[in-house]
Design a protein around this motif. Structure first.
Motif, PDB file in Angstrom:
ATOM      1  N   THR A  86     -13.248  -1.314 -36.301  1.00  0.00           N
ATOM      2  CA  THR A  86     -13.872  -1.982 -35.060  1.00  0.00           C
ATOM      3  C   THR A  86     -14.505  -3.435 -35.510  1.00  0.00           C
ATOM      4  N   GLU A  87     -13.967  -4.467 -34.949  1.00  0.00           N
ATOM      5  CA  GLU A  87     -14.522  -5.882 -35.097  1.00  0.00           C
ATOM      6  C   GLU A  87     -15.961  -5.789 -34.790  1.00  0.00           C
ATOM      7  N   GLY A  88     -16.591  -6.528 -35.807  1.00  0.00           N
ATOM      8  CA  GLY A  88     -18.210  -6.601 -35.497  1.00  0.00           C
ATOM      9  C   GLY A  88     -18.882  -5.826 -36.254  1.00  0.00           C
ATOM     10  N   ILE A  89     -20.335  -5.590 -36.368  1.00  0.00           N
ATOM     11  CA  ILE A  89     -21.223  -4.628 -37.186  1.00  0.00           C
ATOM     12  C   ILE A  89     -21.422  -3.298 -36.276  1.00  0.00           C
ATOM     13  N   VAL A  90     -20.808  -2.210 -36.701  1.00  0.00           N
ATOM     14  CA  VAL A  90     -20.998  -1.087 -36.310  1.00  0.00           C
ATOM     15  C   VAL A  90     -20.938   0.022 -37.398  1.00  0.00           C
ATOM     16  N   VAL A  91     -21.704   0.888 -37.603  1.00  0.00           N
ATOM     17  CA  VAL A  91     -21.694   1.766 -38.709  1.00  0.00           C
ATOM     18  C   VAL A  91     -22.057   3.126 -38.528  1.00  0.00           C
ATOM     19  N   GLY A 106     -25.494  -0.917 -34.483  1.00  0.00           N
ATOM     20  CA  GLY A 106     -24.747  -1.839 -34.762  1.00  0.00           C
ATOM     21  C   GLY A 106     -25.105  -2.858 -33.403  1.00  0.00           C
ATOM     22  N   ALA A 107     -24.230  -4.291 -33.477  1.00  0.00           N
ATOM     23  CA  ALA A 107     -24.186  -5.010 -32.514  1.00  0.00           C
ATOM     24  C   ALA A 107     -23.771  -4.719 -31.333  1.00  0.00           C
ATOM     25  N   TYR A 108     -24.328  -4.762 -30.109  1.00  0.00           N
ATOM     26  CA  TYR A 108     -24.150  -4.249 -28.543  1.00  0.00           C
ATOM     27  C   TYR A 108     -22.613  -4.440 -28.566  1.00  0.00           C
ATOM     28  N   GLN A 109     -21.717  -5.189 -28.426  1.00  0.00           N
ATOM     29  CA  GLN A 109     -20.517  -5.268 -28.129  1.00  0.00           C
ATOM     30  C   GLN A 109     -19.717  -4.278 -29.124  1.00  0.00           C
ATOM     31  N   ALA A 110     -20.002  -4.438 -30.421  1.00  0.00           N
ATOM     32  CA  ALA A 110     -19.320  -3.611 -31.391  1.00  0.00           C
ATOM     33  C   ALA A 110     -19.311  -2.234 -31.109  1.00  0.00           C
ATOM     34  N   VAL A 111     -20.814  -1.753 -30.831  1.00  0.00           N
ATOM     35  CA  VAL A 111     -20.957  -0.290 -30.594  1.00  0.00           C
ATOM     36  C   VAL A 111     -20.222   0.163 -29.154  1.00  0.00           C
ATOM     37  N   LYS A 112     -20.353  -0.757 -28.076  1.00  0.00           N
ATOM     38  CA  LYS A 112     -19.531  -0.466 -26.988  1.00  0.00           C
ATOM     39  C   LYS A 112     -18.150  -0.182 -27.237  1.00  0.00           C
ATOM     40  N   LYS A 113     -17.274  -1.015 -27.963  1.00  0.00           N
ATOM     41  CA  LYS A 113     -15.978  -1.094 -28.361  1.00  0.00           C
ATOM     42  C   LYS A 113     -15.832   0.152 -29.130  1.00  0.00           C
ATOM     43  N   ALA A 114     -16.622   0.355 -30.015  1.00  0.00           N
ATOM     44  CA  ALA A 114     -16.305   1.684 -30.968  1.00  0.00           C
ATOM     45  C   ALA A 114     -16.409   2.919 -29.993  1.00  0.00           C
ATOM     46  N   CYS A 115     -17.299   2.926 -29.100  1.00  0.00           N
ATOM     47  CA  CYS A 115     -17.244   4.086 -28.176  1.00  0.00           C
ATOM     48  C   CYS A 115     -15.884   4.273 -27.443  1.00  0.00           C
ATOM     49  N   GLU A 116     -15.684   3.206 -27.156  1.00  0.00           N
ATOM     50  CA  GLU A 116     -13.937   3.314 -26.126  1.00  0.00           C
ATOM     51  C   GLU A 116     -13.120   3.955 -27.242  1.00  0.00           C
ATOM     52  N   ASN A 117     -13.166   3.338 -28.417  1.00  0.00           N
ATOM     53  CA  ASN A 117     -12.093   3.743 -29.332  1.00  0.00           C
ATOM     54  C   ASN A 117     -12.278   5.294 -29.630  1.00  0.00           C
ATOM     55  N   LEU A 118     -13.653   5.589 -29.984  1.00  0.00           N
ATOM     56  CA  LEU A 118     -13.791   7.028 -30.262  1.00  0.00           C
ATOM     57  C   LEU A 118     -13.443   7.928 -29.314  1.00  0.00           C
ATOM     58  N   LYS A 119     -13.657   7.554 -27.740  1.00  0.00           N
ATOM     59  CA  LYS A 119     -13.279   8.678 -26.754  1.00  0.00           C
ATOM     60  C   LYS A 119     -11.528   8.923 -26.657  1.00  0.00           C
ATOM     61  N   GLU A 120     -11.023   7.611 -27.145  1.00  0.00           N
ATOM     62  CA  GLU A 120      -9.513   7.489 -27.305  1.00  0.00           C
ATOM     63  C   GLU A 120      -9.192   8.400 -28.267  1.00  0.00           C
ATOM     64  N   ARG A 121      -9.960   8.628 -29.206  1.00  0.00           N
ATOM     65  CA  ARG A 121      -9.422   9.378 -30.520  1.00  0.00           C
ATOM     66  C   ARG A 121     -10.021  10.880 -30.218  1.00  0.00           C
ATOM     67  N   GLY A 122     -10.807  11.395 -29.284  1.00  0.00           N
ATOM     68  CA  GLY A 122     -10.926  12.462 -28.850  1.00  0.00           C
ATOM     69  C   GLY A 122     -12.288  12.826 -28.934  1.00  0.00           C
TER      70      GLY A 122
END
Length: 294
Positions: A146-151, A165-181
């Motif tokens: 995921t782009e940006g700081i998220v760990v 991490g950074a708000y937008q990066a965490v938000k994007k990671a959440c979307e990606n994680l839901k897609e991954r199950g």
């Protein structure tokens, strides 16, 4: 062997510590001392404040610390730890409980830590999110993609990880994680990105404070969030405590190592029962309880 465990931020509740204050003269003395050290009446907020009042980082962290540490002191001769560990902020409570730090120094460090973290949170919009139902390795992989700081920030128990991490990066990671199950990937109501690289300014502030504080030889090992193994060397404890702000809380691994080293019972000291629940998810057969004063 008895392992005593100490909760972190999020365990606070309105009215916390009032029962201790009413039952024990020692507790009253310690609470009054805390008001003097902090230079504001934290007891008023703990005993009578709203959940909103308690949510400010500069209040929450000392409040949870005080509840845990004063409870451990009021237990007196009944408090005989073979090993200790604390979740994030709870590590400071554990270090007072095993006599590495004095009550006064522990409280001063917690207060400085809270203020340093608050300051770091204000530098950039940041947050944390709970992720349920995925393997740790997959969560780590999605964060790194995921782009940006998220760990990965808190390894709470198998299938429950918190990212930061950074708000937008965490938000994007959440979307990606839901897609991954992921069963759930939800933003948490916290003030910032704790246990992530965004806490670097706070780590520098805290490092200076820790360097100027006396750390003694403990009466039993502490299993620290950063290393996960038994530690008794004051210098190593210091180093791990500094890195804890930007490093993940490896709670799962710490509990597993405590069990491997002979822990047969886990006693939670402080507000709430969150850590007991996590211990049960890590090892279902483990005996858990809350410390209490009659």
């Amino acid at each position: 062997m008895k392992a005593y465990i100490f909760p972190g931020q999020g365990a606070q509740f309105s009215g916390m510590g009032l029962d201790l204050f009413e039952k024990s003269i020692e507790a009253q003395d310690l609470f009054r001392q805390a008001n003097d050290i902090l230079d504001f009446s934290i007891t008023d907020i703990m005993f009578e404040g709203s959940a909103e009042d308690l949510k400010q980082t500069k209040v929450t962290q000392p409040a949870v610390f005080l509840h845990s540490v004063i409870l451990s002191k009021v237990l007196g001769a009944d408090f005989k730890p073979d090993m200790v560990a604390g979740h994030s902020l709870g590590e400071f409570s554990a270090l007072v409980a095993n006599k590495t730090l004095s009550f006064e120094d522990g409280l001063r460090l917690v207060s400085q830590r809270a203020q340093a973290m608050q300051k770091a949170c204000e530098l950039e919009p940041s947050t944390m999110a709970a992720v349920l139902g995925l393997e740790d390795e997959l969560v780590e992989a999605v964060c790194s993609e995921t782009e940006g700081i998220v760990v990965a920030a808190n390894y709470n128990c198998p299938g429950q990880l918190v990212i930061s991490g950074a708000y937008q990066a965490v938000k994007k990671a959440c979307e990606n994680l839901k897609e991954r199950g992921a069963r759930r990937a939800m933003i948490l109501p916290v003030g910032g990105a704790f246990h992530s690289p965004l806490m670097e300014p706070a780590r520098k502030d805290l490092a200076a404070a820790i360097e100027n504080t006396k750390f003694s030889n403990p009466i039993c090992p502490v299993y620290q969030n950063v290393s996960t193994f038994a530690v008794t060397d004051p210098e190593e404890i210091k180093k791990n405590l500094v890195f804890q702000l930007t490093a993940p809380v490896k709670w799962t691994q710490s509990v597993q190592n405590m069990i491997k080293d002979g822990a047969s019972e886990f006693v939670e000291v402080g507000p709430g029962k969150v850590l007991q629940g996590l211990v049960k998810k890590i090892e279902r057969s483990m005996q858990t309880s809350s410390a209490g004063v009659e």
